[in-house]
Write a protein that holds these residues in place. Structure first.
Motif, PDB file in Angstrom:
ATOM      1  N   ARG A  69       4.517  61.888-143.728  1.00 36.75           N
ATOM      2  CA  ARG A  69       2.866  61.968-143.473  1.00 36.75           C
ATOM      3  C   ARG A  69       2.686  63.556-143.043  1.00 36.75           C
ATOM      4  NH1 ARG A  69       0.456  57.413-143.113  1.00 36.75           N
ATOM      5  NH2 ARG A  69      -1.440  58.602-141.649  1.00 36.75           N
ATOM      6  N   LEU A  70       1.355  63.971-143.099  1.00 32.53           N
ATOM      7  CA  LEU A  70       0.909  65.471-143.051  1.00 32.53           C
ATOM      8  C   LEU A  70       0.042  65.442-141.823  1.00 32.53           C
ATOM      9  CD1 LEU A  70       0.022  65.661-146.734  1.00 32.53           C
ATOM     10  CD2 LEU A  70       2.243  66.259-145.748  1.00 32.53           C
ATOM     11  N   PHE A  71       0.352  66.413-140.848  1.00 34.74           N
ATOM     12  CA  PHE A  71      -0.286  66.522-139.509  1.00 34.74           C
ATOM     13  C   PHE A  71      -0.875  67.772-139.564  1.00 34.74           C
ATOM     14  CE2 PHE A  71       2.477  63.016-138.586  1.00 34.74           C
ATOM     15  CZ  PHE A  71       1.928  62.437-137.508  1.00 34.74           C
ATOM     16  N   THR A  72      -2.065  67.912-138.680  1.00 38.57           N
ATOM     17  CA  THR A  72      -2.454  69.079-138.502  1.00 38.57           C
ATOM     18  C   THR A  72      -1.976  69.437-136.916  1.00 38.57           C
ATOM     19  OG1 THR A  72      -4.556  68.244-137.377  1.00 38.57           O
ATOM     20  CG2 THR A  72      -4.508  68.987-139.718  1.00 38.57           C
ATOM     21  N   ALA A  73      -1.617  70.837-136.447  1.00 41.95           N
ATOM     22  CA  ALA A  73      -1.084  70.805-135.292  1.00 41.95           C
ATOM     23  C   ALA A  73      -1.402  72.164-134.676  1.00 41.95           C
ATOM     24  CB  ALA A  73       0.319  70.705-135.573  1.00 41.95           C
ATOM     25  N   VAL A  74      -2.720  72.362-134.098  1.00 36.13           N
ATOM     26  CA  VAL A  74      -3.813  71.498-134.038  1.00 36.13           C
ATOM     27  C   VAL A  74      -4.880  71.895-134.685  1.00 36.13           C
ATOM     28  CG1 VAL A  74      -3.009  70.851-131.506  1.00 36.13           C
ATOM     29  CG2 VAL A  74      -4.773  72.411-131.952  1.00 36.13           C
ATOM     30  N   THR A  75      -5.752  70.935-135.142  1.00 38.14           N
ATOM     31  CA  THR A  75      -7.138  71.376-135.706  1.00 38.14           C
ATOM     32  C   THR A  75      -7.957  71.923-134.641  1.00 38.14           C
ATOM     33  OG1 THR A  75      -7.090  69.923-137.456  1.00 38.14           O
ATOM     34  CG2 THR A  75      -9.131  70.477-136.858  1.00 38.14           C
ATOM     35  N   THR A  76      -8.407  73.019-134.641  1.00 34.48           N
ATOM     36  CA  THR A  76      -8.896  73.644-133.422  1.00 34.48           C
ATOM     37  C   THR A  76     -10.732  73.453-133.544  1.00 34.48           C
ATOM     38  OG1 THR A  76      -9.331  75.626-134.678  1.00 34.48           O
ATOM     39  CG2 THR A  76      -7.581  75.585-133.167  1.00 34.48           C
ATOM     40  N   LEU A  77     -10.949  72.126-133.120  1.00 37.91           N
ATOM     41  CA  LEU A  77     -12.417  71.570-133.197  1.00 37.91           C
ATOM     42  C   LEU A  77     -13.134  72.538-132.182  1.00 37.91           C
ATOM     43  CD1 LEU A  77     -12.242  67.902-133.510  1.00 37.91           C
ATOM     44  CD2 LEU A  77     -12.839  69.499-135.250  1.00 37.91           C
ATOM     45  N   SER A  78     -12.804  73.270-131.180  1.00 36.41           N
ATOM     46  CA  SER A  78     -13.698  74.040-130.364  1.00 36.41           C
ATOM     47  C   SER A  78     -14.173  75.101-131.320  1.00 36.41           C
ATOM     48  CB  SER A  78     -12.917  74.525-129.268  1.00 36.41           C
ATOM     49  OG  SER A  78     -11.950  75.343-129.635  1.00 36.41           O
ATOM     50  N   LEU A  79     -13.788  75.504-132.386  1.00 31.71           N
ATOM     51  CA  LEU A  79     -14.296  76.782-133.158  1.00 31.71           C
ATOM     52  C   LEU A  79     -14.722  76.290-134.505  1.00 31.71           C
ATOM     53  CD1 LEU A  79     -10.618  78.809-133.179  1.00 31.71           C
ATOM     54  CD2 LEU A  79     -12.656  78.750-131.429  1.00 31.71           C
ATOM     55  N   LEU A  80     -14.661  75.092-135.018  1.00 30.36           N
ATOM     56  CA  LEU A  80     -15.003  74.759-136.278  1.00 30.36           C
ATOM     57  C   LEU A  80     -16.294  73.869-136.207  1.00 30.36           C
ATOM     58  CD1 LEU A  80     -11.678  73.279-137.690  1.00 30.36           C
ATOM     59  CD2 LEU A  80     -12.480  75.721-137.507  1.00 30.36           C
ATOM     60  N   ASP A  81     -17.218  73.922-137.127  1.00 30.29           N
ATOM     61  CA  ASP A  81     -18.242  73.136-137.409  1.00 30.29           C
ATOM     62  C   ASP A  81     -17.953  71.815-137.649  1.00 30.29           C
ATOM     63  OD1 ASP A  81     -20.391  71.363-138.383  1.00 30.29           O
ATOM     64  OD2 ASP A  81     -21.211  73.053-139.742  1.00 30.29           O
ATOM     65  N   PRO A  82     -17.934  70.706-137.029  1.00 25.81           N
ATOM     66  CA  PRO A  82     -17.335  69.402-137.438  1.00 25.81           C
ATOM     67  C   PRO A  82     -17.665  68.833-138.619  1.00 25.81           C
ATOM     68  CG  PRO A  82     -18.995  69.208-135.463  1.00 25.81           C
ATOM     69  CD  PRO A  82     -18.535  70.793-135.740  1.00 25.81           C
ATOM     70  N   ASN A 108      -5.666  78.027-128.922  1.00 22.06           N
ATOM     71  CA  ASN A 108      -5.432  79.098-128.062  1.00 22.06           C
ATOM     72  C   ASN A 108      -5.623  80.544-128.407  1.00 22.06           C
ATOM     73  OD1 ASN A 108      -4.125  77.413-125.841  1.00 22.06           O
ATOM     74  ND2 ASN A 108      -2.512  76.996-127.326  1.00 22.06           N
ATOM     75  N   GLY A 109      -5.783  81.442-127.884  1.00 19.88           N
ATOM     76  CA  GLY A 109      -5.921  82.813-128.136  1.00 19.88           C
ATOM     77  C   GLY A 109      -7.227  83.460-127.932  1.00 19.88           C
ATOM     78  N   ALA A 110      -7.376  84.502-127.137  1.00 19.63           N
ATOM     79  CA  ALA A 110      -8.708  85.176-126.911  1.00 19.63           C
ATOM     80  C   ALA A 110      -9.282  85.878-128.404  1.00 19.63           C
ATOM     81  CB  ALA A 110      -8.580  86.357-125.982  1.00 19.63           C
ATOM     82  N   ALA A 111      -8.519  86.285-128.944  1.00 16.21           N
ATOM     83  CA  ALA A 111      -8.865  87.136-130.422  1.00 16.21           C
ATOM     84  C   ALA A 111      -9.635  85.860-131.251  1.00 16.21           C
ATOM     85  CB  ALA A 111      -7.812  87.583-131.022  1.00 16.21           C
ATOM     86  N   HIS A 117     -16.759  83.358-131.699  1.00 16.20           N
ATOM     87  CA  HIS A 117     -18.051  83.389-130.626  1.00 16.20           C
ATOM     88  C   HIS A 117     -18.052  82.101-129.686  1.00 16.20           C
ATOM     89  CE1 HIS A 117     -20.152  86.921-131.924  1.00 16.20           C
ATOM     90  NE2 HIS A 117     -19.846  86.694-133.189  1.00 16.20           N
ATOM     91  N   VAL A 118     -16.714  81.805-129.257  1.00 20.00           N
ATOM     92  CA  VAL A 118     -16.681  80.808-128.176  1.00 20.00           C
ATOM     93  C   VAL A 118     -15.893  81.347-126.938  1.00 20.00           C
ATOM     94  CG1 VAL A 118     -14.838  78.759-127.778  1.00 20.00           C
ATOM     95  CG2 VAL A 118     -15.849  79.144-130.332  1.00 20.00           C
ATOM     96  N   THR A 119     -16.698  81.040-126.115  1.00 20.80           N
ATOM     97  CA  THR A 119     -16.184  81.536-124.646  1.00 20.80           C
ATOM     98  C   THR A 119     -15.402  80.440-123.644  1.00 20.80           C
ATOM     99  OG1 THR A 119     -18.273  80.539-123.308  1.00 20.80           O
ATOM    100  CG2 THR A 119     -18.461  82.736-124.485  1.00 20.80           C
ATOM    101  N   ASP A 125     -16.494  72.096-123.831  1.00 24.14           N
ATOM    102  CA  ASP A 125     -17.473  71.436-124.149  1.00 24.14           C
ATOM    103  C   ASP A 125     -17.809  71.499-125.665  1.00 24.14           C
ATOM    104  OD1 ASP A 125     -18.314  70.814-121.555  1.00 24.14           O
ATOM    105  OD2 ASP A 125     -19.731  72.523-121.280  1.00 24.14           O
ATOM    106  N   ARG A 126     -17.185  72.412-126.418  1.00 27.17           N
ATOM    107  CA  ARG A 126     -17.302  72.520-127.695  1.00 27.17           C
ATOM    108  C   ARG A 126     -16.284  71.634-128.315  1.00 27.17           C
ATOM    109  NH1 ARG A 126     -19.822  76.828-130.388  1.00 27.17           N
ATOM    110  NH2 ARG A 126     -20.807  78.386-129.055  1.00 27.17           N
ATOM    111  N   ASN A 127     -15.141  71.381-127.638  1.00 22.37           N
ATOM    112  CA  ASN A 127     -14.240  70.714-128.332  1.00 22.37           C
ATOM    113  C   ASN A 127     -14.640  69.366-128.114  1.00 22.37           C
ATOM    114  OD1 ASN A 127     -11.277  70.348-129.035  1.00 22.37           O
ATOM    115  ND2 ASN A 127     -11.224  69.225-127.133  1.00 22.37           N
ATOM    116  N   ARG A 128     -14.910  68.882-126.909  1.00 19.54           N
ATOM    117  CA  ARG A 128     -15.537  67.485-126.610  1.00 19.54           C
ATOM    118  C   ARG A 128     -16.575  67.191-127.795  1.00 19.54           C
ATOM    119  NH1 ARG A 128     -19.814  65.707-124.841  1.00 19.54           N
ATOM    120  NH2 ARG A 128     -20.106  68.000-123.786  1.00 19.54           N
ATOM    121  N   GLU A 129     -17.626  68.115-127.813  1.00 19.73           N
ATOM    122  CA  GLU A 129     -18.934  67.744-128.637  1.00 19.73           C
ATOM    123  C   GLU A 129     -18.315  67.623-130.090  1.00 19.73           C
ATOM    124  OE1 GLU A 129     -22.478  70.341-130.059  1.00 19.73           O
ATOM    125  OE2 GLU A 129     -22.766  69.450-127.934  1.00 19.73           O
ATOM    126  N   SER A 130     -17.458  68.512-130.657  1.00 19.78           N
ATOM    127  CA  SER A 130     -17.076  68.587-131.961  1.00 19.78           C
ATOM    128  C   SER A 130     -16.397  67.201-132.190  1.00 19.78           C
ATOM    129  CB  SER A 130     -16.348  69.602-132.244  1.00 19.78           C
ATOM    130  OG  SER A 130     -17.269  70.798-132.187  1.00 19.78           O
TER     131      SER A 130
END
Length: 343
Positions: A69-82, A108-111, A117-119, A125-130
């Motif tokens: 099985r193939l996993f994402t670890a993790v998919t960063t939904l706070s950064l992505l267009d869902p 994770n990661g400030a860079a 452009h996530v703060t 909120d972005r992670n939850r909404e996405s």
């Protein structure tokens, strides 16, 4: 218990990215050959990682494997267009013939947050909404939706429709209760990072997950937890394991310091005593996993897929030892539900 091999695709040596990606794919093929249940690829968008596109890497791995099985670890939904994330992973779901499982998180990661452009104020909120939109897109043929961080949708159709309907989505948890609460609210499994710190902060988040799970009205027996490990190397004796792994650990510690990452466990002995690292004889590894299981109640565990400086023969030998002498005992001692299935 079920076992995953996971890589964040750190890249800090003189090899080309092409060679490093080739190694990742070879490790996934090896994991399937040796009997691991899953292989995971992280997502990072900053140095020293080259894992910015997990669906592409996992698609190549899907073509080279048949069972794992193939996993994402993790998919960063706070950064992505869902919507775009949905399209990528629905496509991968078909290419892998339904072997995909997602672990999502804010990342994770400030860079990388600056890159997208996530703060710190809006990342959760972005992670939850996405996730809430992603979840609907996976389940519904047409979606009407409005939120804060992307344009609204009206009777939107997304293609292709996925093979697994729905798909299991795990929520990666490291330091905050927000991801834990989101997982519990939707009845999704939790995957504890369990890598950087001693056991207690992670155990407290797992406890909180179970509390919130019950709060939202779910059957406590249905809660599902996975947990990571900070490193692995087993040999026939603890002395052999420590002697072989010490330069690997020291190099990793130097690597962390180079990138200004705090070092919580300065020596290998300290890490063996207080962290989730699994270094020792097969029995010592078994005992440590069972000790963590008493605190977490987890059914799934990951090991690092990368050799981390071990010679290829040593890397394979240690993984073979895990599958021949460690995994059978843990599988027998810790009942676990199959991977796959809807959340």
């Amino acid at each position: 218990m079920r076992f995953l091999a996971i890589t964040l695709i750190a890249h800090s040596d003189d090899r080309s990215p092409t060679e490093r990606f080739r190694e990742v794919v070879a490790n996934a093929v090896l994991a399937e050959e040796l009997g691991f249940d899953g292989f995971g690829v992280g997502e990072r968008h900053e140095r020293p990682f080259i894992s910015s596109s997990p669906p592409v890497v996992l698609s190549h791995i899907a073509a080279k494997t048949t069972r794992i099985r193939l996993f994402t670890a993790v998919t960063t939904l706070s950064l992505l267009d869902p919507v775009r994330a949905y399209e990528d992973y629905a496509t991968l779901d078909h290419l892998s013939e339904g072997r995909l499982e997602l672990i999502i998180g804010k990342g994770n990661g400030a860079a990388q947050a600056k890159l997208f452009h996530v703060t710190a104020d809006d990342q959760w909120d972005r992670n939850r909404e996405s996730y809430e939109l992603f979840r609907r897109l996976w389940r519904e043929d047409k979606v009407t939706w409005e939120g804060r961080f992307r344009p609204s949708l009206t009777d939107a159709e997304t293609w292709p429709r996925p093979l697994q309907r729905p798909i299991r989505v795990w929520h990666g948890s490291a330091t905050s209760k927000e991801s834990v609460d989101l997982a519990a609210r939707y009845g999704d499994p939790l995957f504890s990072a369990n890598v950087t710190n001693p056991i207690e902060p992670y155990a407290e988040l797992v406890d909180h997950y179970r509390e919130r799970w019950a709060h939202y009205g779910h059957d406590p027996r249905d809660a599902l937890v996975g947990a990571g490990t900070a490193g692995y190397y087993a040999a026939k004796t603890s002395q052999q394991a420590i002697e072989t792994y010490r330069p690997i650990f020291d190099a990793r510690t130097a690597f962390l310091r180079k990138f200004d990452v705090p070092v919580v466990f300065p020596t290998l002995e300290d890490a063996i005593e207080r962290s989730s690292i699994l270094v020792g004889s097969p029995q010592q590894v078994i005992d440590k996993v069972l000790r963590y299981h008493k605190r977490f109640g987890h059914e799934v565990m990951h090991l690092h897929a990368d050799a981390d400086g071990l010679a290829p023969a040593k890397h394979r030998e240690s993984l073979e030892l895990f599958q021949s002498e460690i995994a059978p005992v843990l599988r027998a001692e810790i009942p676990s539900r199959p991977l796959g299935g809807a959340s």
